[in-house]
Design an enzyme around this catalytic site. Structure first.
Site, PDB file in Angstrom:
ATOM      1  N   ARG A  93      -0.103   4.341  -3.639  1.00  0.00           N
ATOM      2  CA  ARG A  93      -0.687   3.348  -2.737  1.00  0.00           C
ATOM      3  C   ARG A  93       0.436   2.582  -2.039  1.00  0.00           C
ATOM      4  O   ARG A  93       1.537   2.448  -2.567  1.00  0.00           O
ATOM      5  CB  ARG A  93      -1.540   2.359  -3.524  1.00  0.00           C
ATOM      6  N   LYS A 118      -3.439  -0.967  -8.955  1.00  0.00           N
ATOM      7  CA  LYS A 118      -4.706  -1.551  -8.517  1.00  0.00           C
ATOM      8  C   LYS A 118      -5.737  -1.537  -9.636  1.00  0.00           C
ATOM      9  O   LYS A 118      -6.541  -2.453  -9.772  1.00  0.00           O
ATOM     10  CB  LYS A 118      -5.222  -0.754  -7.311  1.00  0.00           C
ATOM     11  N   HIS A 126      -2.966   4.688   4.580  1.00  0.00           N
ATOM     12  CA  HIS A 126      -3.735   5.042   3.379  1.00  0.00           C
ATOM     13  C   HIS A 126      -4.255   6.478   3.441  1.00  0.00           C
ATOM     14  O   HIS A 126      -4.443   7.112   2.407  1.00  0.00           O
ATOM     15  CB  HIS A 126      -4.886   4.055   3.157  1.00  0.00           C
ATOM     16  N   ARG A 142      -2.485   9.012   1.414  1.00  0.00           N
ATOM     17  CA  ARG A 142      -2.872   9.150   0.000  1.00  0.00           C
ATOM     18  C   ARG A 142      -3.941  10.239  -0.130  1.00  0.00           C
ATOM     19  O   ARG A 142      -3.913  11.044  -1.055  1.00  0.00           O
ATOM     20  CB  ARG A 142      -3.370   7.804  -0.525  1.00  0.00           C
ATOM     21  N   HIS A 189      -6.490   7.613 -10.265  1.00  0.00           N
ATOM     22  CA  HIS A 189      -7.942   7.435 -10.170  1.00  0.00           C
ATOM     23  C   HIS A 189      -8.552   7.519 -11.566  1.00  0.00           C
ATOM     24  O   HIS A 189      -8.173   8.363 -12.366  1.00  0.00           O
ATOM     25  CB  HIS A 189      -8.552   8.496  -9.249  1.00  0.00           C
ATOM     26  N   TYR A 234     -11.131  11.466  -2.669  1.00  0.00           N
ATOM     27  CA  TYR A 234      -9.803  11.496  -2.063  1.00  0.00           C
ATOM     28  C   TYR A 234      -9.305  12.904  -1.764  1.00  0.00           C
ATOM     29  O   TYR A 234      -8.322  13.069  -1.063  1.00  0.00           O
ATOM     30  CB  TYR A 234      -8.787  10.774  -2.962  1.00  0.00           C
TER      31      TYR A 234
END
Length: 188
Positions: A58, A83, A140, A143, A166, A175
């Site tokens: 990230r 995160k 982003h 990613r 994740h 993703y």
């Protein structure tokens, strides 16, 4: 209270769905155009773009990187604050290590790896995209590109989750955006 009914029981059928999410990936010659524009722009944005694609990190994690979290021997970078609140280690490709080797020859061996803050990375990336004539791409999205490439390299969904951080397979799926043409060679 037995005479009261539960209003949730009256809701039948559809439940709220998660928004579709983005599925933007680099297409055609966009990576080449992006890197050419980044080189012309100068500074750290070119290596940052490659770093993001190689590591699936990230933007905030990249901006917070520190040299002391790097294990060169193992080719692993510790991300102590994520995160999701769970520290993780990111395996580093040869291309990612080459970026760090280039940066460390400049005399950087302690403290922050990158000089740009997270918001500055986004601003520089927008300028580079504009100069490259690329529309609808965000930092982003790199990613998403990285997660998709990991899947295309035959990493299992669990391995992709471990690398990207994740916590659910639903997020890995969100993703990872595969292209049918990338599977053709594996079918023969």
């Amino acid at each position: 209270m037995e005479s009261l009914s539960n209003p949730v029981d009256l809701v039948k059928g559809q439940r709220p769905k998660l928004p579709q999410g983005r599925n933007r990936r680099l297409v055609g010659d966009e990576r080449g155009r992006l890197m050419t524009a980044a080189q012309a722009y100068g500074g750290e944005i070119g290596p940052l773009i490659t770093w993001a694609i190689e590591t699936a990190m990230r933007r905030g994690e990249i901006a917070a990187m520190r040299w002391e979290h790097l294990d060169r021997q193992a080719r692993v970078l510790l991300i102590p604050e994520t995160k999701t609140g769970t520290p993780r280690e990111v395996p580093l490709s040869r291309a990612a290590m080459a970026i760090l080797d280039e940066k460390s020859t400049v005399g950087n061996t302690g403290g922050p790896v990158w000089s740009l803050r997270a918001d500055s990375i986004s601003q520089a990336f927008k300028r580079v995209c504009k100069a490259a004539g690329i529309e609808g791409l965000t930092f982003h999205d790199l990613r998403h590109e990285a997660a998709s490439r990991l899947g295309e390299k035959a990493f299992s969904p669990l391995e992709v989750a471990a690398i990207t951080g994740h916590k659910t397979m639903q997020m890995v799926k969100r993703y990872s955006h595969f292209r049918a043409k990338d599977f053709v060679g594996r079918l023969d």
